[in-house]
Design a protein around this motif. Structure first.
Motif, mmCIF file in Angstrom:
data_model
loop_
_atom_site.group_PDB
_atom_site.id
_atom_site.type_symbol
_atom_site.label_atom_id
_atom_site.label_comp_id
_atom_site.label_asym_id
_atom_site.label_seq_id
_atom_site.Cartn_x
_atom_site.Cartn_y
_atom_site.Cartn_z
ATOM 1 N N GLN A 47 -38.643 34.080 -59.469
ATOM 2 C CA GLN A 47 -40.054 33.750 -59.608
ATOM 3 C C GLN A 47 -40.553 32.781 -58.531
ATOM 4 O O GLN A 47 -41.745 32.538 -58.427
ATOM 5 N N MET A 48 -39.636 32.268 -57.729
ATOM 6 C CA MET A 48 -40.015 31.323 -56.676
ATOM 7 C C MET A 48 -40.900 32.046 -55.662
ATOM 8 O O MET A 48 -40.665 33.218 -55.355
ATOM 9 N N PRO A 49 -41.928 31.350 -55.139
ATOM 10 C CA PRO A 49 -42.839 32.001 -54.195
ATOM 11 C C PRO A 49 -42.141 32.465 -52.916
ATOM 12 O O PRO A 49 -42.500 33.474 -52.344
ATOM 13 N N GLU A 50 -41.148 31.728 -52.492
ATOM 14 C CA GLU A 50 -40.374 32.126 -51.318
ATOM 15 C C GLU A 50 -38.935 32.372 -51.767
ATOM 16 O O GLU A 50 -38.413 31.650 -52.623
#
Length: 166
Positions: A88-91
């Motif tokens: 779920q981390m943006p990067e």
């Protein structure tokens, strides 16, 4: 070694290992995992302090194996939640296998610690630490005094410190 002597341990293993693997295979649906968990069960027996003969060996072994099954299930749930959070981390986040194992082991230890706290202490601790509630807001939510909140937090934080102390 435990209170079981070598011959008693050998006898326990030779008489009940096949049964235990079958018992575990039914629960796991997988012969390889059943064999691994059976071995882990006998390792626990080897390190346990057994001061008297085991009267119900299958009950004893199944109790140990059941505990290991629960631990395995909890660990799998924690690992899946961790992997989901990473996804779920943006990067994208690259974590080495060693770091990943270390993080999962720490998360399992924290989960065990939280489980040992008792429900009220755990709920208060999580409300303050994860939700960011103030002591006053936490006291109002749980219908207790601020002093009680502080006492629960002291208990929880002491356990946390014991977890990180070598």
């Amino acid at each position: 070694m435990s209170g079981l002597d070598h011959s008693a341990l050998h006898r326990l293993y030779s008489e009940h290992n096949c049964w235990l693997k079958g018992w575990l295979r039914v629960r796991l649906g997988n012969a390889a995992d059943a064999s691994d968990l059976a071995q882990d069960t006998f390792l626990r027996v080897m390190t346990a302090r057994v001061d008297a003969p085991i009267r119900e060996p299958r009950g004893y072994l199944s109790a140990i194996a059941r505990s290991l099954l629960i631990d395995k299930s909890r660990r799998r749930t924690i690992e899946q939640a961790y992997l989901f959070a990473l996804a779920q981390m943006p990067e994208p986040v690259e974590v080495s296998p060693e770091v990943r194992l270390s993080i999962i082991e720490m998360l399992v230890a924290i989960d065990t610690l939280l489980d040992e706290l008792g429900s009220r202490t755990r709920e208060i601790f999580l409300a303050v630490q994860l939700e960011g509630l103030t002591y006053v807001a936490t006291a109002e939510r749980f219908g207790v005094s601020v002093t009680t909140v502080k006492n629960h937090l002291i208990r929880a934080m002491t356990r946390c410190l014991l977890l990180v102390e070598p």
